[in-house]
Design a protein around this motif. Structure first.
Motif, mmCIF file in Angstrom:
data_model
loop_
_atom_site.group_PDB
_atom_site.id
_atom_site.type_symbol
_atom_site.label_atom_id
_atom_site.label_comp_id
_atom_site.label_asym_id
_atom_site.label_seq_id
_atom_site.Cartn_x
_atom_site.Cartn_y
_atom_site.Cartn_z
ATOM 1 N N ARG A 23 0.832 -1.208 0.000
ATOM 2 C CA ARG A 23 0.000 0.000 0.000
ATOM 3 C C ARG A 23 0.867 1.259 0.000
ATOM 4 O O ARG A 23 0.562 2.250 -0.675
ATOM 5 N N SER A 24 1.975 1.218 0.756
ATOM 6 C CA SER A 24 2.848 2.392 0.819
ATOM 7 C C SER A 24 3.499 2.673 -0.532
ATOM 8 O O SER A 24 3.736 3.840 -0.878
ATOM 9 N N LEU A 25 3.788 1.626 -1.305
ATOM 10 C CA LEU A 25 4.345 1.819 -2.644
ATOM 11 C C LEU A 25 3.344 2.517 -3.550
ATOM 12 O O LEU A 25 3.694 3.394 -4.348
ATOM 13 N N ASP A 26 2.089 2.129 -3.427
ATOM 14 C CA ASP A 26 1.040 2.703 -4.273
ATOM 15 C C ASP A 26 0.795 4.163 -3.921
ATOM 16 O O ASP A 26 0.760 5.037 -4.785
ATOM 17 N N VAL A 27 0.633 4.428 -2.633
ATOM 18 C CA VAL A 27 0.318 5.789 -2.196
ATOM 19 C C VAL A 27 1.518 6.716 -2.386
ATOM 20 O O VAL A 27 1.392 7.841 -2.887
ATOM 21 N N GLY A 28 2.695 6.243 -1.987
ATOM 22 C CA GLY A 28 3.875 7.104 -2.018
ATOM 23 C C GLY A 28 4.293 7.514 -3.414
ATOM 24 O O GLY A 28 4.754 8.640 -3.624
ATOM 25 N N SER A 29 4.133 6.642 -4.397
ATOM 26 C CA SER A 29 4.602 6.951 -5.749
ATOM 27 C C SER A 29 3.799 8.060 -6.409
ATOM 28 O O SER A 29 4.303 8.748 -7.298
ATOM 29 N N ASP A 30 2.525 8.243 -6.000
ATOM 30 C CA ASP A 30 1.724 9.388 -6.427
ATOM 31 C C ASP A 30 1.690 9.535 -7.952
ATOM 32 O O ASP A 30 2.055 10.572 -8.510
ATOM 33 N N ASP A 31 1.216 8.484 -8.619
ATOM 34 C CA ASP A 31 1.129 8.522 -10.077
ATOM 35 C C ASP A 31 0.220 9.635 -10.583
ATOM 36 O O ASP A 31 0.392 10.139 -11.699
ATOM 37 N N ALA A 32 -0.763 10.020 -9.794
ATOM 38 C CA ALA A 32 -1.760 10.989 -10.253
ATOM 39 C C ALA A 32 -1.153 12.349 -10.563
ATOM 40 O O ALA A 32 -1.629 13.057 -11.452
ATOM 41 N N THR A 33 -0.100 12.727 -9.835
ATOM 42 C CA THR A 33 0.478 14.054 -10.042
ATOM 43 C C THR A 33 1.803 14.025 -10.774
ATOM 44 O O THR A 33 2.161 14.988 -11.455
ATOM 45 N N GLY A 34 2.596 12.952 -10.638
ATOM 46 C CA GLY A 34 3.942 12.926 -11.194
ATOM 47 C C GLY A 34 4.933 13.743 -10.401
ATOM 48 O O GLY A 34 6.068 13.965 -10.846
ATOM 49 N N ASP A 35 4.556 14.183 -9.175
ATOM 50 C CA ASP A 35 5.425 15.036 -8.368
ATOM 51 C C ASP A 35 6.582 14.253 -7.749
ATOM 52 O O ASP A 35 6.456 13.067 -7.437
ATOM 53 N N TYR A 36 7.684 14.945 -7.534
ATOM 54 C CA TYR A 36 8.787 14.444 -6.714
ATOM 55 C C TYR A 36 8.433 14.731 -5.264
ATOM 56 O O TYR A 36 8.074 15.856 -4.904
ATOM 57 N N ASN A 37 8.520 13.699 -4.395
ATOM 58 C CA ASN A 37 8.120 13.866 -2.998
ATOM 59 C C ASN A 37 9.087 13.096 -2.094
ATOM 60 O O ASN A 37 10.125 12.604 -2.543
ATOM 61 N N ALA A 38 8.723 12.975 -0.810
ATOM 62 C CA ALA A 38 9.604 12.297 0.144
ATOM 63 C C ALA A 38 9.823 10.834 -0.220
ATOM 64 O O ALA A 38 10.903 10.271 0.015
ATOM 65 N N TYR A 39 8.797 10.201 -0.768
ATOM 66 C CA TYR A 39 8.905 8.805 -1.212
ATOM 67 C C TYR A 39 10.030 8.673 -2.234
ATOM 68 O O TYR A 39 10.866 7.762 -2.150
ATOM 69 N N TRP A 40 10.064 9.586 -3.211
ATOM 70 C CA TRP A 40 11.089 9.514 -4.253
ATOM 71 C C TRP A 40 12.441 9.980 -3.730
ATOM 72 O O TRP A 40 13.485 9.494 -4.166
ATOM 73 N N ALA A 41 12.452 10.921 -2.793
ATOM 74 C CA ALA A 41 13.723 11.365 -2.216
ATOM 75 C C ALA A 41 14.435 10.214 -1.521
ATOM 76 O O ALA A 41 15.669 10.130 -1.539
ATOM 77 N N GLU A 42 13.668 9.310 -0.890
ATOM 78 C CA GLU A 42 14.255 8.137 -0.244
ATOM 79 C C GLU A 42 14.941 7.229 -1.257
ATOM 80 O O GLU A 42 15.853 6.484 -0.918
ATOM 81 N N ARG A 43 14.528 7.304 -2.511
ATOM 82 C CA ARG A 43 15.052 6.440 -3.569
ATOM 83 C C ARG A 43 16.000 7.191 -4.503
ATOM 84 O O ARG A 43 16.193 6.781 -5.644
ATOM 85 N N ASP A 44 16.563 8.275 -4.013
ATOM 86 C CA ASP A 44 17.466 9.122 -4.797
ATOM 87 C C ASP A 44 18.824 9.136 -4.108
ATOM 88 O O ASP A 44 18.973 9.696 -3.017
ATOM 89 N N VAL A 45 19.838 8.519 -4.729
ATOM 90 C CA VAL A 45 21.154 8.440 -4.077
ATOM 91 C C VAL A 45 22.051 9.625 -4.410
ATOM 92 O O VAL A 45 23.052 9.853 -3.731
ATOM 93 N N ARG A 46 21.700 10.406 -5.417
ATOM 94 C CA ARG A 46 22.611 11.463 -5.869
ATOM 95 C C ARG A 46 22.935 12.485 -4.784
ATOM 96 O O ARG A 46 24.101 12.919 -4.685
ATOM 97 N N PRO A 47 21.971 12.900 -3.956
ATOM 98 C CA PRO A 47 22.334 13.856 -2.899
ATOM 99 C C PRO A 47 23.299 13.293 -1.864
ATOM 100 O O PRO A 47 23.842 14.051 -1.063
ATOM 101 N N HIS A 48 23.521 11.973 -1.874
ATOM 102 C CA HIS A 48 24.377 11.327 -0.881
ATOM 103 C C HIS A 48 25.729 10.912 -1.456
ATOM 104 O O HIS A 48 26.435 10.102 -0.862
ATOM 105 N N ALA A 49 26.076 11.459 -2.614
ATOM 106 C CA ALA A 49 27.332 11.059 -3.269
ATOM 107 C C ALA A 49 28.548 11.340 -2.391
ATOM 108 O O ALA A 49 29.542 10.612 -2.447
#
Length: 641
Positions: free
Chosen positions: A263-289
């Motif tokens: 359920r968290s995968l469905d809600v967090g990904s937010d397909d309806a808007t296409g927005d970048y959010n906290a869910y996607w920030a957790e899956r973004d390694v570039r800021p941690h280089a």
């Protein structure tokens, strides 16, 4: 006297700092008198058939299946019987060992009746175990024999895999199947190198970004560095429910155990808007280089239609550690399948340097190797290429149907209405012919070769009669040439009937694999790169700002990183459209776009002094109709192993 003493102390401090900085980039110190080392290379010394094969379960710091006990990941170990010599570890973590297999032959893990590993996928254990390495294969959380729940490149995937490196270094606990403790420090020195393609490479990037102690090098192949950029193209949805789709593909747990995570995968990904959010920030390694301590050997396909090239490019540019890069003309494939002998030799020397401490000179070789045309590889000192500069190219009116690329902006414009069924083949074919739903701009034939190295983009001044629309740009090389055929699903390869062997074999685990070769065709055009932008996300990927139909807007459409040569005599083309059924899931608004040429331009990362010829009054005539068709284009928007 005091001045001399102070100067001496300063000198010692500087030397100490230099030594510390050097240690971050230097390989590990070699094990004294290791019997498997000859000169500056490891050699086959230990029996592969007689290797220790065992399975352990490593406790993680998480409990995302909420059963009240720490999640455990299953680790299958193949290691040499060394008689007390402690060895480094090559580690591949994957969600695909049970469901889908690894490599073109779809190898899965094989076990005996007691549940002991007898066959690991791929060649790593066959080749490296006799050379003094342990090779371990990790079932990522929620897959295979592991507990927990996969969260598709999220915190569980990363930290549960990191726990294995902690165990190898004595910082985490593990047990055998009978519950007895498993101690790795008796047989490993704790130095770990991770390797993997696709999702396996993605978790490799994620673990490296934690800065975990003991991880000395990583080799991500065709790996993502941002979950958002895999599932979205600047606000444009690539494939709805993509993370849930991957969850169902790899999940090995009962449905009720992981219902909350799903359920968290469905809600967090937010397909309806296409927005970048906290869910996607957790899956973004570039800021941690900046946290990465391991050396990095990146491998990527310049024509990878699954994991786009920005994933390697934006990660590469952020890294501050020793780096190496291979770029192929193929797609989402492993170098073992297109440059096998060179790959095995290079990977061997890379691991020997960073895991065994053998000074074999690989750190002094050119860090970048790129395939310029099928089968032709060139080494270089950096990427993007030194001397690459941004060149602004105006869009000209041409004959009013086909525009020009050259020295002067046009005074006219273009108007087109979205056609969500317009394929890439149709959009790029016959560029001099009017086709509804597209706008085309062509250069004159190039007088000499032009190398592009970096990220092109196109800036469009537009008026749109809907609150938003998708904008798609393609950079096209028009000219007949031999090209790697990256049609899905072959991705540029064809499998041969012969086999070659890479390492030692047992009856249960062969080191012999089907050979492959590049699938090369002659075609009249090639797509150099593509780019997408949702117009309502032009200000920020975190929120949408609707367009007003009475206003002009300047919108930049960034294109994916590339490194390609447009040959003399070829024509460079820019093709614009709105919805793209090839690489996204079109969400058409039926918009009509009005383009102002005077406020629009193409930006090219040109190497050296090459330039586009001055355009004539009209665009050149280009024949481009013989194009190899794709299979169902929408298959590209589905994640694949």
């Amino acid at each position: 006297m005091r001045r001399i003493l102070v100067r001496s102390l300063v000198t010692l401090a500087v030397l100490g700092l230099a030594a510390a900085l050097g240690a971050a980039a230097a390989p590990a110190t070699a094990t004294p008198r290791a019997p498997y080392v000859r000169g500056t290379s490891t050699v086959p010394f230990y029996s592969y058939a007689g290797a220790v094969r065992e399975s352990v379960w490593v406790s993680t710091p998480l409990d995302n299946d909420e059963d009240g006990v720490p999640d455990k990941v299953a680790v299958d170990v193949v290691r040499p019987r060394t008689g007390g010599v402690r060895v480094p570890v090559i580690m591949q973590a994957s969600p695909y060992y049970t469901c889908c297999g690894r490599g073109p032959e779809k190898q899965v893990k094989e076990y005996d009746a007691n549940g002991t590993i007898t066959g690991q996928p791929l060649f790593y254990d066959n080749y490296f175990v006799p050379r003094g390495y342990a090779v371990i294969a990790v079932d990522m959380a929620g897959t295979g024999r592991s507990t927990g729940c996969t969260d598709t490149d999220g915190r569980e995937d990363t930290l549960a895999t990191k726990a294995v490196i902690d165990w190898l270094n004595g910082r985490a606990k593990a047990t055998y199947a009978d519950g007895s403790p498993a101690d790795a420090t008796a047989w490993t020195n704790g130095r770990v190198g991770m390797v993997g393609r696709g999702a396996d490479g993605t978790v490799t990037n994620g673990v490296a970004a934690t800065g975990v102690e003991g991880l000395k090098t990583v080799v991500p192949i065709s790996a993502t560095s941002s979950g958002y950029d895999y599932a979205r193209h600047n606000g444009v949805v690539v494939s709805p429910d993509s993370n849930e789709y991957l969850f169902h593909m790899v999940n090995s747990r009962p449905a009720e155990a992981c219902a909350r995570v799903l359920r968290s995968l469905d809600v967090g990904s937010d397909d309806a808007t296409g927005d970048y959010n906290a869910y996607w920030a957790e899956r973004d390694v570039r800021p941690h280089a900046s946290k990465v301590r391991a050396s990095v050997f990146l491998v990527h396909g310049l024509n990878d239609g699954n994991v786009m090239t920005d994933h390697f490019a934006l990660w590469w540019q952020e890294l501050k550690v020793p780096r190496k890069l291979w770029l192929t003309q193929a797609g989402h494939v492993d170098p073992f399948d297109y440059r096998r002998a060179e790959w095995v030799d290079t990977l061997h020397r890379w691991f020997d340097f960073y895991l065994q401490g053998l000074r074999n000179g690989i750190d002094r070789e050119p860090p970048v190797s790129r395939e310029t045309s099928p089968g032709t590889w060139v080494d270089g000192p950096a990427w993007p290429a030194p001397g690459a500069r941004e060149v602004r190219v105006p869009l000209g009116d041409g004959d009013g149907t086909t525009g020009t690329l050259g020295a002067r902006s046009g005074r006219g414009g273009r108007v087109w209405t979205d056609d969500p069924d317009l394929s890439e083949d149709a959009a790029t074919a016959d560029p001099n012919r009017p086709v509804a739903g597209r706008a085309v701009f062509l250069s004159r034939p190039l007088a000499r070769d032009m190398r592009l190295s970096g990220n092109p983009s196109v800036t469009l001044r537009v008026k749109v009669d809907r609150p938003t629309t998708e904008l798609t740009a393609r950079l096209v090389d028009y000219g007949t040439a031999a090209r790697v055929n990256t049609v899905y699903p072959a991705e540029g390869l064809r499998t041969l009937d012969t086999r070659s062997c890479w390492g030692a074999s047992t009856q249960a685990d062969s080191a012999c694999y089907l050979d492959s070769a590049q699938d090369v065709v002659t075609s009249d055009r090639g797509i150099l790169t593509r780019g997408w932008q949702d117009a309502a996300h032009r200000v920020s990927l975190r929120f949408r700002v609707p367009l007003r139909p009475d206003r002009w807007y300047t919108i930049k459409v960034p294109m994916q990183a590339t490194d390609q040569i447009v040959r003399a005599g070829h024509v460079l083309g820019l093709v614009l459209q709105q919805s793209d059924l090839e690489y996204t899931t079109p969400a058409t608004t039926g918009a009509t776009v009005r383009l102002d040429l005077s406020g629009s331009s193409l930006s090219l990362p040109v190497v050296g002094n090459a330039r586009l010829p001055r355009p004539g009054a009209e665009a050149p005539r280009v024949e481009a109709s013989d194009r190899i068709g794709r299979q169902d284009a929408r298959l590209r928007s589905r994640p694949t192993p």
